[in-house]
Motif scaffolding. Structure first.
Motif, short mmCIF file in Angstrom:
data_model
loop_
_atom_site.label_atom_id
_atom_site.label_comp_id
_atom_site.label_asym_id
_atom_site.label_seq_id
_atom_site.Cartn_x
_atom_site.Cartn_y
_atom_site.Cartn_z
N PHE A 71 5.75 -86.21 -38.10
CA PHE A 71 5.35 -86.84 -36.85
C PHE A 71 6.48 -87.62 -36.19
N ALA A 72 7.71 -87.46 -36.65
CA ALA A 72 8.84 -88.18 -36.06
C ALA A 72 9.20 -87.61 -34.70
N PRO A 74 11.70 -86.20 -32.23
CA PRO A 74 13.01 -85.58 -32.44
C PRO A 74 14.16 -86.40 -31.85
N GLU A 75 13.91 -87.01 -30.69
CA GLU A 75 14.98 -87.74 -30.02
C GLU A 75 15.16 -89.16 -30.56
N CYS A 76 14.20 -89.63 -31.39
CA CYS A 76 14.25 -91.00 -31.93
C CYS A 76 13.45 -91.01 -33.23
N PRO A 77 13.99 -90.45 -34.33
CA PRO A 77 13.19 -90.20 -35.54
C PRO A 77 12.68 -91.44 -36.26
N GLN A 78 13.20 -92.62 -35.94
CA GLN A 78 12.63 -93.83 -36.54
C GLN A 78 11.23 -94.13 -35.99
N ILE A 79 10.91 -93.53 -34.84
CA ILE A 79 9.60 -93.68 -34.24
C ILE A 79 8.80 -92.41 -34.50
N HIS A 80 7.55 -92.59 -34.94
CA HIS A 80 6.62 -91.48 -35.10
C HIS A 80 5.56 -91.58 -34.02
N TYR A 81 4.80 -90.52 -33.85
CA TYR A 81 3.71 -90.57 -32.88
C TYR A 81 2.37 -90.49 -33.60
N ILE A 82 1.37 -91.09 -32.99
CA ILE A 82 -0.02 -91.00 -33.40
C ILE A 82 -0.74 -90.22 -32.31
N SER A 83 -1.40 -89.13 -32.65
CA SER A 83 -2.04 -88.30 -31.64
C SER A 83 -3.30 -87.66 -32.20
N ASN A 84 -4.27 -87.44 -31.31
CA ASN A 84 -5.49 -86.72 -31.71
C ASN A 84 -5.37 -85.23 -31.42
N GLN A 85 -4.17 -84.76 -31.10
CA GLN A 85 -3.97 -83.36 -30.75
C GLN A 85 -3.31 -82.55 -31.87
N ASP A 86 -3.32 -83.10 -33.09
CA ASP A 86 -2.82 -82.37 -34.26
C ASP A 86 -4.00 -81.88 -35.09
N PHE A 87 -3.75 -80.81 -35.87
CA PHE A 87 -4.82 -80.20 -36.65
C PHE A 87 -4.34 -79.90 -38.07
N PHE A 88 -5.27 -79.96 -39.03
CA PHE A 88 -4.98 -79.54 -40.39
C PHE A 88 -4.76 -78.02 -40.41
N PRO A 89 -4.12 -77.51 -41.47
CA PRO A 89 -3.93 -76.05 -41.54
C PRO A 89 -5.23 -75.25 -41.45
N ASP A 90 -6.35 -75.85 -41.87
CA ASP A 90 -7.63 -75.12 -41.81
C ASP A 90 -8.30 -75.21 -40.44
N GLY A 91 -7.64 -75.87 -39.47
CA GLY A 91 -8.16 -75.93 -38.12
C GLY A 91 -8.90 -77.20 -37.77
N ARG A 92 -9.20 -78.05 -38.77
CA ARG A 92 -9.88 -79.31 -38.48
C ARG A 92 -8.95 -80.27 -37.74
N ARG A 93 -9.52 -81.03 -36.81
CA ARG A 93 -8.72 -82.00 -36.06
C ARG A 93 -8.29 -83.14 -36.98
N TYR A 94 -7.04 -83.53 -36.88
CA TYR A 94 -6.51 -84.64 -37.67
C TYR A 94 -6.59 -85.92 -36.84
N ILE A 95 -7.34 -86.90 -37.35
CA ILE A 95 -7.46 -88.20 -36.68
C ILE A 95 -6.69 -89.21 -37.52
N LEU A 266 0.13 -92.62 -29.17
CA LEU A 266 0.80 -93.91 -29.34
C LEU A 266 2.08 -93.70 -30.14
N TYR A 267 3.07 -94.54 -29.90
CA TYR A 267 4.25 -94.58 -30.75
C TYR A 267 3.97 -95.49 -31.96
N ARG A 268 4.54 -95.12 -33.13
CA ARG A 268 4.36 -95.93 -34.33
C ARG A 268 5.70 -96.21 -34.99
N VAL A 269 5.91 -97.47 -35.33
CA VAL A 269 7.08 -97.91 -36.08
C VAL A 269 6.58 -98.84 -37.18
#
Length: 277
Positions: A71-72, A74-95, A266-269
């Protein structure tokens, strides 16, 4: 700059501050004191680029390198993002952040704080709940305090007892994340000296020297006690919030109770911490 408390035990709101401009030493000292005293610091109306987020966060300490680099930015890897638009490999939404927890307690030096900066929010919902583990400890019967005082918990990346499942680690990340670490269940805050219950349902695999039949009910009882409404502060996000919380004395959880056709981003640090004792 103005400050306003957000509950009787947790949280202070800061307004009238623009962190795109370097603050004075007096302002930095006041912010750090407010964070130490109130455990959650909400700085309103910030509109920061990733480098500006880093500069703001470093007013409170050195950056902690997060475990899952998936979730880093690319342009600033010390910062990660929090998003509801990611999914587990089985297709379930990742919260991200579902279920009560404290961040990265499976590290030998868990982060003292986590910072989120609200970039995009749904129209409603998506609050973050905080449980004050110092207030919860203070309210424990003395016999329970004495019982848990010597106990040491075993923290891992993903507890086999956790109902919440985390996103898997890459092989490279697995090599740098400890297999298991030991932390006391009663933790003393290094700045205030206050004691807190230090547990993490997502990370704790067991209690050292204790059978699971005894350990798991004890951990469940502590969690039920600590997450009573009287120990909670519920944060309703506003665009531009920069929110800093103390992982050493709080549990938190995100709520997925919003329209997932809308983006929550959201950004996360995280900030470097010390060995719990």
């Amino acid at each position: 700059m103005q400050m306003r408390t957000l509950s009787g035990h947790t949280g202070v709101e800061v307004t009238g501050l623009d962190l795109r401009e370097p603050p004075t030493q007096e302002t930095v000292a006041a912010l750090n004191t407010a964070f130490s005293d109130h455990s959650v610091l909400v700085i309103r109306d910030q509109h920061l680029s990733p480098p500006q987020v880093l500069a703001a966060v470093e007013l409170f300490g050195a950056v902690f390198h997060q475990h899952n680099t998936k979730f880093a930015l690319p342009e600033c890897p010390q910062i990660h993002y929090i998003s509801n638009q990611d999914f587990f490999p089985d297709g379930r939404r990742y919260i991200p952040g579902e279920g009560w927890h404290t961040d990265h307690s499976n590290d030998t030096r868990p982060p003292k704080a986590t910072v989120l900066h609200a970039v995009q929010l749904p129209d409603r919902g998506g609050d973050t709940q905080f449980a004050n583990m110092q207030a919860a400890y203070d309210a424990l019967p003395e016999r329970i305090r004495e019982r848990i005082a010597p106990l040491i918990a075993i923290h891992v990346y993903q507890s086999t007892h956790s109902a919440r499942k985390l996103m898997g680690l890459s092989e490279a990340n697995k090599e740098r994340v400890p297999n298991a670490v030991l932390h006391p269940i009663t933790r003393t805050h290094p700045e205030t000296g206050r004691k807190a219950i230090y547990i993490n349902p997502i990370r704790i695999e067991g209690i050292l020297g204790m059978d699971h039949k005894e350990a798991l009910p004890l951990l469940d009882d502590l969690l039920e006690h600590a997450t009573q409404p009287r120990f909670q502060y519920r944060h309703q996000w506003k665009p531009g919030d920069l929110t800093l919380w103390d992982n050493r004395c709080l549990l938190h959880k995100a709520n997925g109770d919003y329209d997932h056709a809308q983006t929550r981003y959201l950004y996360r640090v995280m900030l470097q911490g010390s060995v719990p004792n």
